[in-house]
Each structure stands twice: as structure tokens, then as C-alpha cells.
Design a protein around this motif. Structure first.
Motif, PDB file in Angstrom:
ATOM      1  N   LYS A  54       0.822  -1.217   0.000  1.00  0.00           N
ATOM      2  CA  LYS A  54       0.000   0.000   0.000  1.00  0.00           C
ATOM      3  C   LYS A  54       0.851   1.261   0.000  1.00  0.00           C
ATOM      4  O   LYS A  54       1.876   1.326   0.682  1.00  0.00           O
ATOM      5  N   TYR A  57      -2.460   8.206   0.032  1.00  0.00           N
ATOM      6  CA  TYR A  57      -2.598   9.619  -0.338  1.00  0.00           C
ATOM      7  C   TYR A  57      -3.921  10.109   0.232  1.00  0.00           C
ATOM      8  O   TYR A  57      -4.796   9.306   0.578  1.00  0.00           O
ATOM      9  N   ASP A 341      -5.894  13.364  -7.920  1.00  0.00           N
ATOM     10  CA  ASP A 341      -5.738  12.059  -7.261  1.00  0.00           C
ATOM     11  C   ASP A 341      -5.519  10.938  -8.274  1.00  0.00           C
ATOM     12  O   ASP A 341      -4.862   9.938  -7.984  1.00  0.00           O
ATOM     13  N   ARG A 342      -5.983  11.132  -9.520  1.00  0.00           N
ATOM     14  CA  ARG A 342      -5.696  10.116 -10.566  1.00  0.00           C
ATOM     15  C   ARG A 342      -4.204  10.047 -10.840  1.00  0.00           C
ATOM     16  O   ARG A 342      -3.652   8.991 -11.116  1.00  0.00           O
ATOM     17  N   ARG A 345      -2.543   8.040  -8.181  1.00  0.00           N
ATOM     18  CA  ARG A 345      -2.747   6.607  -8.370  1.00  0.00           C
ATOM     19  C   ARG A 345      -1.878   6.081  -9.507  1.00  0.00           C
ATOM     20  O   ARG A 345      -1.294   5.007  -9.415  1.00  0.00           O
ATOM     21  N   ARG A 346      -1.759   6.887 -10.564  1.00  0.00           N
ATOM     22  CA  ARG A 346      -0.944   6.450 -11.705  1.00  0.00           C
ATOM     23  C   ARG A 346       0.529   6.297 -11.281  1.00  0.00           C
ATOM     24  O   ARG A 346       1.170   5.283 -11.577  1.00  0.00           O
ATOM     25  N   GLN A 349       0.913   3.262  -8.930  1.00  0.00           N
ATOM     26  CA  GLN A 349       0.782   1.979  -9.643  1.00  0.00           C
ATOM     27  C   GLN A 349       1.983   1.725 -10.536  1.00  0.00           C
ATOM     28  O   GLN A 349       2.494   0.604 -10.610  1.00  0.00           O
ATOM     29  N   GLU A 354       0.165  -0.302  -4.500  1.00  0.00           N
ATOM     30  CA  GLU A 354      -1.298  -0.174  -4.535  1.00  0.00           C
ATOM     31  C   GLU A 354      -1.700   1.166  -3.911  1.00  0.00           C
ATOM     32  O   GLU A 354      -1.459   1.385  -2.723  1.00  0.00           O
ATOM     33  N   PRO A 355      -2.305   2.071  -4.693  1.00  0.00           N
ATOM     34  CA  PRO A 355      -2.715   3.355  -4.109  1.00  0.00           C
ATOM     35  C   PRO A 355      -3.909   3.203  -3.169  1.00  0.00           C
ATOM     36  O   PRO A 355      -4.865   2.500  -3.499  1.00  0.00           O
ATOM     37  N   ARG A 357      -6.485   5.547  -0.726  1.00  0.00           N
ATOM     38  CA  ARG A 357      -6.949   6.849  -0.223  1.00  0.00           C
ATOM     39  C   ARG A 357      -7.142   6.750   1.293  1.00  0.00           C
ATOM     40  O   ARG A 357      -7.666   5.761   1.800  1.00  0.00           O
ATOM     41  N   TRP A 367     -11.310   4.689  -3.651  1.00  0.00           N
ATOM     42  CA  TRP A 367     -10.845   5.858  -4.399  1.00  0.00           C
ATOM     43  C   TRP A 367     -11.998   6.755  -4.828  1.00  0.00           C
ATOM     44  O   TRP A 367     -11.862   7.957  -4.932  1.00  0.00           O
TER      45      TRP A 367
END
Ligand code: SF4
Length: 377
Positions: A54, A57, A341-342, A345-346, A349, A354-355, A357, A367
């Protein structure tokens, strides 16, 4: 795990695997090893034991509510003299802070506010009604407010004990104290770079009292000014001992010094290598801290992505969408004000993690979690 190349790391690796806390000499060896890859592997293994794959964010709003300050820290480019630098002064009313809080809607989990030692703003009269107002409209948002430096200043002004001050703030909704103001605990450094702000003893006492009252906190270290490596390691050990005495720190956040526009500009910038070493050493020394945060606003998104391979497991927050961060932007950071936030995650990853929240206290959210409708005014 692949074996380490630098033989000096072997006994440290054994200690880490057996759960034995590292000492000053171990920390220095970690800072000085030429075998950065093994250092990273050790720190990453320690991170995986703590939080698996993990990386966290938070969707948050970040506001610097005032930059008026009389502490005169030499590394600071943010503070403004309200009489001599009128054009630079940012001093929001409580209404302005409230409006900014709501500016981007309600879909965020943390309100993060820090500011200077401003006599007009650091008072309970200003903060208690504002905090209650935010909590009433946005009950899902955690209040991550103040540093120990601001709290000590407010205690002096109100002639209140740390315990009484914190109890009042908790009753109004304080969830978390920010980790700033720690700088470097060593007196030799503090007396030169920030002689007028909270000392190490009171910084630790305020956090420990907050933890006893159920208020969480984070901890920082400012590195890259005049401190020695011994003083960095000493700082980490003092935090580890504080966590043992009164648990409640969630994350440790290494803050790289930024030289633009302040009296310590001849210290220059930290290097990318120093930054990732700092994350790795912190992960290995702070065995009782759950999280090491790579704060993108400071080291930049690219270094922070690499930091995930060196023990970090948090990328901080989205910060909202306007231009409120002034502390590092006054000191020359090239980072922007907002990260989608995308994008978090990008990046997470792509680094193989693993992103996740979170909020200030590391409760996890899907998310696409959205809060209930805004409570009507
Ligand atoms: S670092 Fe904080 S306390 Fe020090 S001068 Fe800047 S705003 Fe004031």
C-alpha cells in the motif's frame, strides 16, 4: 532479500530483521554507505513489513492562513513583516478561511492549515468558532491544524498550559497536529537557525500531551541546512523515544531545505541522492512509526515516486486547486499547487504499489468514495 554488498550494512540488516532498534552508529553507517541500492532494498523490505504494497494519499485542502510572523527563522522565506513588507502579507479572516475550505466542494477528507506566529490570528477567539463551523458543515473532514510551534505561541499568549489548550482545541474538533516546527532538535542547530521558536523539549512535550488526549500527529525534520549527519540521526532517535513514551505519531516527513529567498541560501539545494537516502534511513531508524511520507510539494513528484522504492509509503495530498501553499513556494519549489488524485494513483501503480486513499488518521477509503451531501448552513 538479495544480500547487501557493503559488509558494514550486514549487522544492521540483521538487527532490522530481528526487530532491534538501530543506534547512532548504525544510522551514520546508513547515511554514509556507498551501497545505495542495498540501503533501498533494506528500507523497502521494512516498508513492506509495515504496510505491504500500500501507498497512501489523501484528498485534502491545504491553506496557509497567515504569513505574518515574528520568529525570524533563518531558513524561512514565507514569513512577512506586517509593517515593512505590507505587499507580501497574507492574513485571512476566519470567514475567508472558511470560504476557501469550501471552494472546491466537499469531496475531501482533511483540512490542513499552518501559518506564522501571528498575534492577530493565533488565538482561541479566532480558531474555536472557525473549527466548530467547519465541523458542522463538513463532519467527515478531519482537522489537521497548527504545528507545535504555533501551539506553544498560542499557549504563551493565553497563559494556558499545553494540556488545557489542547483540551479546548480537541473539544472544538482538532483531529491531528501537523509535524512542522521540529526542524532539527539539536540545540547547536536550533540556536543558529531558529532561536526564537519552540525548543525541542516543548515540541516533544506538546505532541506527547496531544497523543495522551487522543489527538494524532505527524513529525518532520528539516534537513540540508547546517546540521551534521549525527544531528540527523539524533533527531530520529529522539522521535522514536517520544513515540515509545506517548504513541500517536502516524507519519514521519523529511523536509528538504529550499534556499531561495532566505538567510541560509548559501546552504544550497539538497541532492536527489540525499533525499532518497533520507527516506531510507528514516524508514530503518523509525521502527515504531507506521508511515514515512514523501511529500511531493517538497522533493517533487519524480523523486517522491523513486522514494517509494526507498521506504516511503505515503505521497501526501491533492491540496485543493488554487494557490494556497506559500511556505515552499516562497522558497523556490518547482512543484505545482495541486495534484489530481488520478495522477497519484498512476504514479503509485507505475512504481508497483497499490494506491490507497486515506484521511489524517489513516482510515482507508475507496478511491471513488464521496461524502454525504454538504450539511446546509
Ligand atoms: S518557519 Fe514558521 S515560525 Fe519560523 S519564521 Fe517562518 S513562519 Fe515563522
Amino acid at each position: 532479500m538479495a544480500s547487501v554488498m557493503d559488509v558494514a550494512l550486514k549487522p544492521i540488516e540483521r538487527k532490522v530483521e530481528e526487530g532491534i532498534p538501530l543506534g547512532i552508529d548504525d544510522g551514520l553507517t546508513l547515511f554514509r554507505t556507498p551501497d545505495v541500492h542495498s540501503l533501498g532494498r533494506m528500507a523497502k523490505a521494512a516498508k513492506i513489513r509495515k504496510s505491504g504494497r500500500k501507498v497512501f494519499y489523501v484528498l485534502n485542502r491545504y491553506i496557509n492562513s497567515t504569513n505574518v510572523c515574528y520568529a525570524g527563522c533563518k531558513f524561512c522565506s514565507f514569513a512577512a513583516d506586517e509593517f515593512k513588507e505590507k505587499a507580501r502579507v497574507v492574513r485571512m479572516t476566519a470567514d475567508e478561511v472558511f470560504q476557501k475550505t469550501l471552494e472546491t466542494g466537499a469531496n475531501f477528507n482533511q483540512l490542513h492549515i499552518v501559518g506564522g506566529h501571528d498575534p492577530r490570528q493565533l488565538s482561541l477567539d479566532y480558531w474555536l468558532p472557525l473549527m466548530r463551523r467547519v465541523k458542522e458543515r463538513l463532519p467527515h473532514v478531519q482537522l489537521s491544524l497548527f504545528t507545535a510551534a504555533e501551539l506553544e505561541y498560542m499557549c504563551k499568549r493565553h497563559r494556558m498550559s499545553f494540556a488545557d489548550m489542547l483540551a479546548e482545541l480537541k473539544a472544538a474538533g482538532l483531529d491531528n497536529i501537523n509535524g512542522g516546527g521540529a526542524e532539527i532538535f539539536a540545540d547547536r542547530v536550533r540556536s543558529q537557525i531558529c532561536p526564537n521558536k519552540v525548543g525541542a523539549e516543548n515540541w516533544l512535550a506538546i505532541h506527547e500531551e496531544a497523543h495522551r488526549q487522543g489527538i494524532a500527529s505527524n513529525a518532520t525534520m528539516l534537513y540540508g541546512t547546517i546540521e551534521t549527519l549525527e544531528e540527523r540521526v539524533d533527531h530520529l532517535i529522539r522521535l522514536r523515544e517520544s513515540q515509545r513514551r506517548s504513541p500517536g505519531y502516524n507519519a514521519f516527513i523529511p523536509l528538504a531545505f529550499h534556499p531561495d529567498g532566505n538567510e541560509l541560501n548559501d546552504c544550497g539545494w539538497t541532492s536527489g541522492l540525499d533525499d532518497i537516502r533520507m527516506f531510507a534511513v528514516a524508514r530503518l531508524m523509525l521502527d515504531n512509526f507506521d508511515h514515512i511520507k514523501a511529500y511531493w510539494m517538497i522533493q517533487g513528484l519524480k523523486v517522491c515516486q523513486v522514494a517509494l522504492e526507498f521506504g516511503a509509503d505515503d505521497m501526501d495530498g491533492t491540496h485543493g486547486s488554487t494557490d494556497e501553499e506559500l511556505i515552499y513556494h516562497s522558497a523556490g519549489t518547482q512543484s505545482g499547487q495541486y495534484v489530481d488524485d488520478r495522477e497519484f494513483r498512476r504514479l503509485i501503480q507505475e512504481a508497483g504499489f497499490e494506491p490507497v486513499r486515506r484521511n489524517s488518521t489513516y482510515e482507508e477509503f475507496d478511491w471513488d468514495w464521496t461524502p454525504p451531501e454538504l450539511v446546509p448552513a
